[in-house]
Design an enzyme around this catalytic site. Structure first.
Site, PDB file in Angstrom:
ATOM      1  N   THR A  47       0.509  -1.020   0.005  1.00 47.83           N
ATOM      2  CA  THR A  47       0.047  -0.198   0.163  1.00 47.83           C
ATOM      3  C   THR A  47       0.786   1.152  -0.101  1.00 47.83           C
ATOM      4  O   THR A  47       0.337   2.265  -0.425  1.00 47.83           O
ATOM      5  CB  THR A  47      -0.991   0.124   1.401  1.00 47.83           C
ATOM      6  N   TYR A 135       3.832 -12.471   5.946  1.00 47.99           N
ATOM      7  CA  TYR A 135       3.322 -11.938   4.756  1.00 47.99           C
ATOM      8  C   TYR A 135       2.602 -12.495   4.121  1.00 47.99           C
ATOM      9  O   TYR A 135       3.913 -12.597   3.633  1.00 47.99           O
ATOM     10  CB  TYR A 135       3.666  -9.963   4.699  1.00 47.99           C
ATOM     11  N   LYS A 163       0.880 -11.585   8.326  1.00 48.44           N
ATOM     12  CA  LYS A 163      -0.270 -11.354   8.033  1.00 48.44           C
ATOM     13  C   LYS A 163      -0.937 -11.865   6.843  1.00 48.44           C
ATOM     14  O   LYS A 163      -0.197 -11.945   5.862  1.00 48.44           O
ATOM     15  CB  LYS A 163       0.476  -9.997   7.521  1.00 48.44           C
ATOM     16  N   VAL A 205      -4.477  -5.952   9.432  1.00 48.73           N
ATOM     17  CA  VAL A 205      -3.488  -5.075   9.204  1.00 48.73           C
ATOM     18  C   VAL A 205      -3.973  -4.432   7.697  1.00 48.73           C
ATOM     19  O   VAL A 205      -4.543  -5.068   6.940  1.00 48.73           O
ATOM     20  CB  VAL A 205      -2.165  -5.647   8.421  1.00 48.73           C
TER      21      VAL A 205
END
Length: 288
Positions: A47, A135, A163, A205
């Site tokens: 992001t 992640y 995550k 998250v």
């Protein structure tokens, strides 16, 4: 436990008119995120347009965020890549500027085996004293970290959480059920925040927390207090935002939404492009 808090935001990277990192805007954004419920902030994740940030830009962002926000929230640095040796070097550089933890994405493009994934993440974890957030985002990396591999990695002393953006609740449940004590699972998808909490995840998250952080905090707190009907109602009301912020390539919609709320964060770098007027109007409609 929620080591990094229940609501962690994967922060956009604010740019100026020349699409260079804007540190004043970054400070304002950090203030906004903390004020609206974020207990942790991921710097230079997807992001944050990490593929278009140079190593020097990322390190400067880490350092600035640590200096500005240290003590107010957890600063988690996105230091993973598909190059193990380069990721080790970069993770150690991030540690030197004082970040609280690192987030390590599954190696994209290379599509390693599960044994390769384990060896990659173990080498990275062994190279740092920092807590590690794995992640898993197969939609972007083209490889899934299976529950079995995550559980193997969870045995490493500083691999403390994952995550999970696989969208696979069965996989997530398996990790939660069999993880060693203290290992935590965060949803990586806003739309699965409440389902993840319901099966034993600790939080999210988030991307949507840029613009609905207070509402997400209310939803999480309602669930934790046992007010499940209220939490479910809030979740349903937030679903259009959760989905709408990904109607066009992220983080374009989130940056447009923030601007609408008066939080200046600038545009996006190529290969992402600005939203057109019709697309902006759709994003604005989500905030009504």
């Amino acid at each position: 436990m929620a080591r990094f808090g229940r609501l962690v935001t994967a922060m956009v990277t604010p740019f100026n008119d020349q699409l260079q990192v804007d540190y004043e805007k970054t400070e304002h954004l950090i203030d906004h995120l903390i004020a609206t419920g974020s207990e942790g902030i991921v710097i230079s994740g997807t992001t944050g347009e990490s593929p278009t940030l140079s190593g020097a830009e990322k390190l400067a962002l880490f350092k600035h965020a640590v200096m500005y926000a240290k003590g107010k929230c957890h600063i988690i640095a996105g230091t993973g890549s598909n190059d193990t040796a380069a990721s080790i070097e970069f993770t150690q550089a991030a540690q030197s500027v004082g970040v609280d933890a690192v987030m390590l994405v599954a190696p994209y493009y290379s599509r390693p085996s599960q044994e390769g994934l384990y060896a990659h993440f173990k080498a990275l974890a062994d190279s740092t004293d920092l807590p590690v957030m794995l992640y898993n985002v197969p939609g972007r990396s083209a490889v899934n970290i299976t529950a079995q591999t995550t559980l193997r990695l969870a045995e490493l002393p500083n691999v403390v959480c994952v995550k999970e953006a696989s969208g696979n609740l069965a996989q997530m449940a398996q990790i939660i059920e069999h993880a060693p004590e203290g290992f935590e699972l965060y949803s990586g998808d806003d739309s699965l925040t409440l389902p993840t909490l319901s099966i034993g995840g600790v939080g999210i998250v988030s991307v949507a927390s840029h613009v609905v952080g207070r509402q997400m905090t209310d939803m999480i707190n309602a669930f934790l207090a046992g007010n499940h009907a209220d939490a479910a109602s809030l979740h349903r009301k937030l679903m259009p935002v959760f989905e709408g912020l990904f109607a066009y390539p992220s983080p374009g919609p989130t940056k447009v939404a923030l601007e609408k709320l008066g939080i200046e964060v600038g545009g996006v770098r190529l290969p992402l492009v600005e939203l057109n007027e019709q697309e902006k109007a759709f994003v604005h409609s989500l905030l009504v």
